[in-house]
Design an enzyme around this catalytic site. Structure first.
Site, PDB file in Angstrom:
ATOM      1  N   HIS A 273       0.825  -1.171   0.028  1.00 38.72           N
ATOM      2  CA  HIS A 273       0.043   0.042  -0.033  1.00 38.72           C
ATOM      3  C   HIS A 273       0.918   1.319   0.005  1.00 38.72           C
ATOM      4  CE1 HIS A 273      -3.378   2.632   0.971  1.00 38.72           C
ATOM      5  NE2 HIS A 273      -2.693   2.999   2.077  1.00 38.72           N
ATOM      6  N   ASN A 274       0.474   2.383  -0.724  1.00 31.73           N
ATOM      7  CA  ASN A 274       1.261   3.417  -0.544  1.00 31.73           C
ATOM      8  C   ASN A 274       2.940   3.345  -1.198  1.00 31.73           C
ATOM      9  OD1 ASN A 274      -0.721   4.972  -0.330  1.00 31.73           O
ATOM     10  ND2 ASN A 274      -0.369   5.205   1.904  1.00 31.73           N
TER      11      ASN A 274
ATOM     12  N   GLU B 100       1.213   0.066  -5.425  1.00 27.57           N
ATOM     13  CA  GLU B 100       0.349   1.150  -5.486  1.00 27.57           C
ATOM     14  C   GLU B 100       0.978   2.398  -6.115  1.00 27.57           C
ATOM     15  OE1 GLU B 100      -3.356   3.179  -3.319  1.00 27.57           O
ATOM     16  OE2 GLU B 100      -1.680   2.440  -2.158  1.00 27.57           O
TER      17      GLU B 100
ATOM     18  N   ASP C 231      -0.195   6.513  -6.799  1.00 28.79           N
ATOM     19  CA  ASP C 231      -0.899   7.606  -6.441  1.00 28.79           C
ATOM     20  C   ASP C 231      -0.570   8.693  -7.607  1.00 28.79           C
ATOM     21  OD1 ASP C 231      -2.195   6.128  -4.598  1.00 28.79           O
ATOM     22  OD2 ASP C 231      -2.383   7.995  -3.279  1.00 28.79           O
TER      23      ASP C 231
ATOM     24  N   HIS D 262       1.478  11.206  -1.952  1.00 25.04           N
ATOM     25  CA  HIS D 262       0.244  11.147  -1.158  1.00 25.04           C
ATOM     26  C   HIS D 262      -0.497  12.396  -1.225  1.00 25.04           C
ATOM     27  CE1 HIS D 262      -2.395   9.870   1.915  1.00 25.04           C
ATOM     28  NE2 HIS D 262      -1.812   8.693   1.768  1.00 25.04           N
TER      29      HIS D 262
ATOM     30  N   GLU E   8      -4.033   4.698  -8.513  1.00 23.38           N
ATOM     31  CA  GLU E   8      -5.030   5.515  -8.005  1.00 23.38           C
ATOM     32  C   GLU E   8      -4.926   6.867  -8.861  1.00 23.38           C
ATOM     33  OE1 GLU E   8      -6.822   5.797  -4.964  1.00 23.38           O
ATOM     34  OE2 GLU E   8      -6.536   3.567  -5.001  1.00 23.38           O
TER      35      GLU E   8
ATOM     36  N   SER F 221     -11.926  -2.640  -4.364  1.00 18.80           N
ATOM     37  CA  SER F 221     -11.109  -2.441  -3.066  1.00 18.80           C
ATOM     38  C   SER F 221     -12.158  -1.981  -2.158  1.00 18.80           C
ATOM     39  CB  SER F 221     -10.262  -1.217  -3.719  1.00 18.80           C
ATOM     40  OG  SER F 221      -9.609  -1.537  -4.468  1.00 18.80           O
TER      41      SER F 221
ATOM     42  N   ASN G 175      19.051 -12.445  33.565  1.00 20.60           N
ATOM     43  CA  ASN G 175      20.481 -12.311  33.310  1.00 20.60           C
ATOM     44  C   ASN G 175      21.214 -13.531  32.302  1.00 20.60           C
ATOM     45  OD1 ASN G 175      21.042 -10.000  34.223  1.00 20.60           O
ATOM     46  ND2 ASN G 175      21.339 -10.531  36.314  1.00 20.60           N
TER      47      ASN G 175
END
Length: 736
Positions: A300-301, A330, A332, A345, A379, A500, A655
């Protein structure tokens, strides 16, 4: 440490060079770089910055790119010729290092030298790797560089190595290793001391159980171990011989057809002794089924390296995602000021990159780790004019790689397979009309209203003026449409139409109509994306979406954590090709499977999973605070259908991050094993605050090997952290 040091390129690196480190067009500073004596560590500092310096290990470097092959170096291309420039690319999420040498010879020495050293580290076996690790620590701790260490220095080194140990015991071992009685250990003696210190009692016990004379395993004894403990059945005799040939260091033992304890331990620490079935690492699934029958690794992005509000949009982000096996990226797109579409974006402060550069990057890197198709999810926020520019770039840059025609010229009743689409890039975007209309040769540009109604397309398509015909024509099997409900899809849906869903919408549908969603996903593809409120680029749990058969579950690849661990875990199988075949009950169109009621499935067979967590080896230090040592615990988490979600953990050990022993058994019942993922997490216990993450490993339940196994841990970024591991005993049985 390594004989490669006679290599002329490596010699130049050891002598050291002044290289320019470049961060941007304005930030270019000289730094002195050299390869340290261990042949593994690169050290650098600025000439005048007093004591400050930085180091990194060759094991962290994934590749060297020659010339202007990064955005930063491209931006200064006029100033420095390509033959002086190179880029070191790191594993995981660590940023690149862009460098400029003073001469071509020097650039070549570093480019070829680093490549040889990377090759060397990749071909080391477990033993060399461990020796190298011990050697690294020795050199780090040998402050006065005399190649010796007294007991006080050794104690300090052990603390650095995460070992808190009984002083008498340590002194006793130290004295045994100090053969020359000089009160200090040289590197060979230190390696011996280290071997005694790491004597694995729990592995020794297993060895003793199967060895007749307590000295070695004869072939039939090893075969017995493989059959009874490792549950290897038929092929165990042949396998015993192969393992002895491969892992037994002693030639004389090999001649007798026997395996010594050293060989046994090396086998257990190898890939074959690991928890992951070696045959499932390879491409082994049927790749000839319709695309809708696979889970597809999806980002995504993709253009972001950081967060969604002010992050840096970058071509590197595409390269990193594709290298991780991602098969759906993707983009945009927005109108650019000079007629060139840009990617970023929208309405935020993220920087912009050119659409055509993204497509060039895609062409270069799409098929480096997998030949199976890449879906380019568009997109589109552009004007018709700039959409046409996009269509031209796609056609010109991608050429034949872009799929623009039907595979067999026929209207599909089901989607083509990954096999048929090898080496192709598919565009997912809106389309004017359907495939049916496109085949009608008399078609003019305008689709008449009658045709629209006849195709039942009217509702889905944007007004004609908003879409560029050229761009629309490039969409074949992935037409974006609005989702009108499962009933509508059953009656009118076409296999090439994709919808989507936001994570919240998908969650709601999965809960209310799980079986409908599973059925829908046998024929059509669905893409799920993170909620718009996740401005920090955090992720949602992809498992809920996989449970209903969603193929394209898009995650922010740039964000480390549980969700990406699950994604990496699912796609670690099948040759890491980015496609995993869904279980058979998710591929049958009349399936009645519901994740909410797993026992309703045909052939329902729950399994019992029992994991004995035995010990840990050389766990990584978490915080570098002087003298702090970890208190590790192990948690096993199961992800799957709702009934399978579970977690159990061991107690913590005070420890000791060096060789903690738990010997605790964790039990689980798994109702739908075909969908379950198992995640092992190691944390540093802290009663006052949140535990610190130390390492993890995630894999599909179906890839588990039974028996005594090592789990090689990964960092937050999903990169290896040798020699950190867990030793477990796994048994899987039917629930009676």
């Amino acid at each position: 440490a390594l004989c490669i040091q006679d290599d002329p390129h490596v010699k130049v690196m050891m002598a050291g060079s002044t290289l320019r480190k470049v961060k941007s067009r304005s930030w270019k500073k000289q730094r002195h770089f050299r390869l340290l004596e261990d042949g593994m560590t690169i050290w650098y500092k600025s000439r005048w910055a007093g004591r400050g310096h930085s180091t990194f290990s060759i094991t962290e470097v994934e590749a060297v790119r020659e010339g202007h092959q990064s955005e930063v170096l491209l931006s200064i291309a006029e100033e420095f010729p390509a033959d002086l420039c190179f880029t070191l690319v790191f594993h995981g999420r660590q940023g690149n290092l862009d460098l400029v040498a003073e001469s071509t010879e020097e650039a070549q020495a570093w480019i070829q030298g680093v490549r040889k050293l990377i090759h060397k580290t990749q071909t080391m076996d477990e033993k060399e790797r461990l020796d190298q690790w011990v050697w690294d620590w020795f050199n780090k701790a040998d402050k006065n560089k005399d190649g010796k260490m007294n007991f006080k220095e050794v104690r300090k080194l052990l603390k650095m190595m995460n070992v808190e140990m009984n002083e008498e015991h340590a002194l006793h071992l130290f004295t045994m290793a100090d053969k020359s009685e000089s009160g200090s250990l040289e590197i060979e003696q230190f390696v011996h001391f280290y071997k005694m210190l790491t004597q694995r009692d729990e592995v020794w016990k297993v060895f003793q159980d199967f060895s007749g004379d307590g000295e070695k395993l004869m072939l039939e004894e090893l075969e017995n171990f493989l059959r009874t403990e490792q549950q290897e059945g038929e092929q165990s005799a042949q396998h015993a011989q192969e393992l002895t040939d491969r892992y037994e260091p002693s030639e004389s033992a090999k001649k007798q057809g026997a395996m010594t304890f050293d060989g046994f331990q090396m086998y257990l620490c190898s890939q074959e002794g690991s928890i992951f079935k070696p045959e499932h690492r390879q491409l082994h699934q049927d790749m000839s089924q319709p695309l809708s029958h696979y889970f597809i690794s999806s980002s995504h992005n993709t253009y972001l390296l950081e967060n969604q509000l002010r992050g840096h949009s970058s071509l590197e982000a595409y390269i990193k995602a594709l290298k991780r096996g991602c098969r759906c990226v993707e983009v945009d797109c927005w109108d650019g000021s000079d007629g060139e579409p840009v990617v970023y974006h929208g309405h935020t402060l993220t920087s912009k990159i050119l659409f055509k550069d993204v497509i060039s990057t895609l062409k270069e890197y799409a098929f480096k780790v997998s030949n199976f198709p890449v879906i380019l999810s568009l997109e589109n926020h552009c004007s018709v004019e700039q959409q046409t520019v996009m269509a031209q770039h796609l056609s010109q840059i991608l050429g034949d790689t872009l799929l623009t025609t039907l595979v067999d010229g026929l209207i599909p009743q089901q989607l083509p397979s990954p096999q048929e689409l090898k080496g192709k890039i598919l565009l997912k975007a809106k389309k004017i009309g359907g495939l049916e209309v496109c085949l009608d040769e008399t078609l003019t540009d305008e689709v008449s209203d009658e045709e629209e109604m006849a195709n039942g397309e009217c509702s889905d398509d944007p007004p004609k003026s908003k879409l560029s015909r050229e761009l629309s024509d490039l969409v074949v099997y992935c037409k974006s449409v609005h989702f009108h409900g499962f009933e509508h899809a059953r009656l009118h849906g076409k296999c090439y139409e994709m919808s989507s869903f936001s994570e919240s919408k998908a969650k709601k549908l999965a809960k209310e109509a799980g079986t409908d969603f599973v059925q829908y996903n046998t024929k059509q593809m669905s893409r799920i994306y993170p909620s718009g409120l996740r401005t920090d680029s955090s992720n949602y749990n992809p498992q809920e979406m996989w449970n209903v058969g969603c193929q394209i579950v898009a995650l922010n690849f740039q964000t480390a954590g549980l969700e990406m661990d699950l994604n990496d875990g699912l796609f670690r199988q099948n040759g890491c090709c980015g496609y995993v075949l869904k279980p058979d009950f998710m591929r049958d169109g009349s399936t009645q499977f519901s994740p909410e009621k797993p026992d309703g499935k045909q052939g329902y067979k729950p399994l019992r999973l029992s994991i004995q967590v035995m010990s840990g080896q050389q766990l990584p230090k978490v915080n570098q605070k002087e003298g702090s040592i970890v208190d590790p615990l192990v948690r096993v988490e199961i992800y799957g259908v709702p009934q399978d979600q579970a977690r159990e953990e061991t107690s913590h050990i005070n420890n000791n991050g060096f060789n903690p022993v738990w010997n605790e058994t964790l039990n689980f019942v798994i109702h739908t094993p075909e969908l379950a993922l198992v995640r092992f997490v190691v944390e540093d216990y802290d009663k006052a605050s949140r535990n610190d993450f130390m390492g993890q490993f995630t894999l599909p339940f179906t890839c588990l090997q039974a028996g005594y196994r090592h789990i090689h841990l990964l960092s937050r970024d999903g990169t290896a952290i040798p020699p950190s591991s867990l030793f477990v005993n796994i048994s899987i049985s039917e629930l009676t």
